[in-house]
Design an enzyme around this catalytic site. Structure first.
Site, PDB file in Angstrom:
ATOM      1  N   TYR A   1       0.850  -1.202   0.000  1.00  0.00           N
ATOM      2  CA  TYR A   1       0.000   0.000   0.000  1.00  0.00           C
ATOM      3  C   TYR A   1       0.885   1.252   0.000  1.00  0.00           C
ATOM      4  CZ  TYR A   1      -4.335   2.614   0.605  1.00  0.00           C
ATOM      5  OH  TYR A   1      -5.401   3.452   0.417  1.00  0.00           O
TER       6      TYR A   1
ATOM      7  N   LYS B   1      -2.977   8.555   2.664  1.00  0.00           N
ATOM      8  CA  LYS B   1      -4.185   8.419   3.502  1.00  0.00           C
ATOM      9  C   LYS B   1      -3.952   8.968   4.904  1.00  0.00           C
ATOM     10  CE  LYS B   1      -7.179   6.341   0.677  1.00  0.00           C
ATOM     11  NZ  LYS B   1      -8.271   7.139   0.048  1.00  0.00           N
TER      12      LYS B   1
HETATM   13  O1  0WE Z   1      -6.945   3.028  -1.710  1.00  0.00           O
HETATM   14  C1  0WE Z   1      -7.031   1.985  -2.334  1.00  0.00           C
HETATM   15  C2  0WE Z   1      -6.671   1.936  -3.797  1.00  0.00           C
HETATM   16  C3  0WE Z   1      -5.740   3.020  -4.156  1.00  0.00           C
HETATM   17  C4  0WE Z   1      -5.133   2.992  -5.520  1.00  0.00           C
HETATM   18  C5  0WE Z   1      -5.117   1.899  -6.381  1.00  0.00           C
HETATM   19  C6  0WE Z   1      -4.496   1.985  -7.619  1.00  0.00           C
HETATM   20  C7  0WE Z   1      -4.393   0.835  -8.562  1.00  0.00           C
HETATM   21  C8  0WE Z   1      -4.197   1.279  -9.993  1.00  0.00           C
HETATM   22  C9  0WE Z   1      -4.507   4.137  -5.918  1.00  0.00           C
HETATM   23  N1  0WE Z   1      -3.896   4.257  -7.106  1.00  0.00           N
HETATM   24  C10 0WE Z   1      -3.881   3.210  -7.949  1.00  0.00           C
HETATM   25  N2  0WE Z   1      -3.234   3.368  -9.140  1.00  0.00           N
HETATM   26  C11 0WE Z   1      -3.286   2.450 -10.134  1.00  0.00           C
HETATM   27  O2  0WE Z   1      -2.655   2.620 -11.176  1.00  0.00           O
HETATM   28  N3  0WE Z   1      -7.448   0.854  -1.673  1.00  0.00           N
HETATM   29  C12 0WE Z   1      -7.784   0.935  -0.272  1.00  0.00           C
HETATM   30  C13 0WE Z   1      -7.513  -0.465  -2.334  1.00  0.00           C
HETATM   31  C14 0WE Z   1      -6.198  -1.126  -2.134  1.00  0.00           C
HETATM   32  O3  0WE Z   1      -5.168  -0.869  -2.968  1.00  0.00           O
HETATM   33  C15 0WE Z   1      -4.081  -1.572  -2.510  1.00  0.00           C
HETATM   34  C16 0WE Z   1      -4.434  -2.298  -1.360  1.00  0.00           C
HETATM   35  C17 0WE Z   1      -5.800  -2.003  -1.105  1.00  0.00           C
HETATM   36  C18 0WE Z   1      -6.617  -2.530   0.015  1.00  0.00           C
HETATM   37  C19 0WE Z   1      -2.778  -1.612  -2.985  1.00  0.00           C
HETATM   38  C20 0WE Z   1      -1.843  -2.420  -2.340  1.00  0.00           C
HETATM   39  C21 0WE Z   1      -2.190  -3.129  -1.214  1.00  0.00           C
HETATM   40  C22 0WE Z   1      -3.486  -3.090  -0.709  1.00  0.00           C
END
Ligand code: 0WE
Length: 255
Positions: free
Chosen positions: A155, A162
């Site tokens: 993350y 965040k």
């Molecule tokens: O906040 C998120 C997602 C955030 C996110 C995801 C992406 C994927 C594609 C931000 N930017 C991007 N950019 C991209 O190109 N989450 C809470 C979901 C999430 O994402 C993760 C998680 C979790 C849970 C990424 C790694 C590990 C866990």
């Protein structure tokens, strides 16, 4: 539950498609009688979000939250469409894909800044541009994740963004409280949205959470959405500056 948001106007930023948490929130707000405006970013999402907006009779506008000029235009369009706002939902985040897979130590300055700009700074910019439309007070809600306060593998830079977002919630809540504007975040458990697509081992993460979480299951979009309804409604009138976990209880685990 019925019509908790009757007579209220809500703006929801961050609907990308049917799997977006922002879309679940839009549907719940519609169910509760809110008048809705949705924003999307970029041409790629225009047709999808226009179609979704039609389903709820929502006004659909484009807005890139990294541009103050676009936020000002959004504010002007909303004023023209009949004025006031009672609730805003900010459901926007972005980090470069490579920053969510390689070691955190290798995060570039530019990758760090992009994550902060889109995911955290945008909340402050949205508040600055749009809170002036909340003449009768209101509610500003954003979405966050446990990775802000604990290390979740991969993350990385999003966790740092965040953390900044959650601190921004507290500073905004303190400043906007006197005008009756409440500011909160919902910390949702992992949900398989487009944002999660392509994240390494995401399905394994979901399985691990469902096995261990006190409720022994994953978070459903509708649960996040109902919490957003609560915060935007009179039921939430005493709640500001808070981070509400909607995660089947996963956050409480130590071992
Ligand atoms: O906040 C998120 C997602 C955030 C996110 C995801 C992406 C994927 C594609 C931000 N930017 C991007 N950019 C991209 O190109 N989450 C809470 C979901 C999430 O994402 C993760 C998680 C979790 C849970 C990424 C790694 C590990 C866990």
């Amino acid at each position: 539950m019925a019509n908790l948001l009757e007579g209220k106007t809500a703006l929801i930023l961050g609907v990308a498609n049917r799997w977006s948490l922002a879309w679940a929130i839009a549907q719940a707000f519609h169910r509760e009688g809110a008048r809705l405006a949705l924003t999307y970013q970029g041409d790629r999402q225009r047709e999808v979000v226009r179609e979704l907006g039609r389903e709820l009779g929502a006004l659909v506008l484009s807005c890139d939250v990294t541009q103050d000029s676009e936020l000002e235009r959004l504010a002007a369009d909303l004023r023209a469409a009949g004025g006031g706002l009672d609730a805003i939902v900010h459901s926007i985040a972005f980090a470069q894909r490579e920053d969510l897979s390689r070691p955190f130590l290798e995060t570039s300055r530019s990758g760090y800044l992009v994550a902060q700009e889109v995911s955290a700074s945008s909340l402050v910019a949205v508040a600055r541009a749009l809170v002036p439309l909340m003449s009768g007070g209101g509610s500003l809600t954003t979405l966050t994740y446990l990775g802000s306060i604990r290390v979740v593998p991969n993350y990385n830079v999003m966790g740092v963004a965040k953390a900044a977002l959650e601190a921004s919630v507290r500073y905004l809540a303190n400043e906007l409280g006197p005008q009756g504007v409440r500011v909160n975040a919902i910390s949702a458990g992992p949900v398989k949205t487009a944002s999660a697509r392509g994240i390494k081992d995401f399905s394994k993460m979901l399985e691990g959470v469902a096995e261990r979480a006190p409720l022994r299951r994953n978070t459903e979009p509708g649960e996040v959405a109902d919490t957003a309804v609560f915060l935007a409604s009179e039921l939430g009138r005493g709640v500001t500056g808070n981070i509400l976990f909607v995660d089947a209880g996963f956050q409480l685990l130590g071992m």
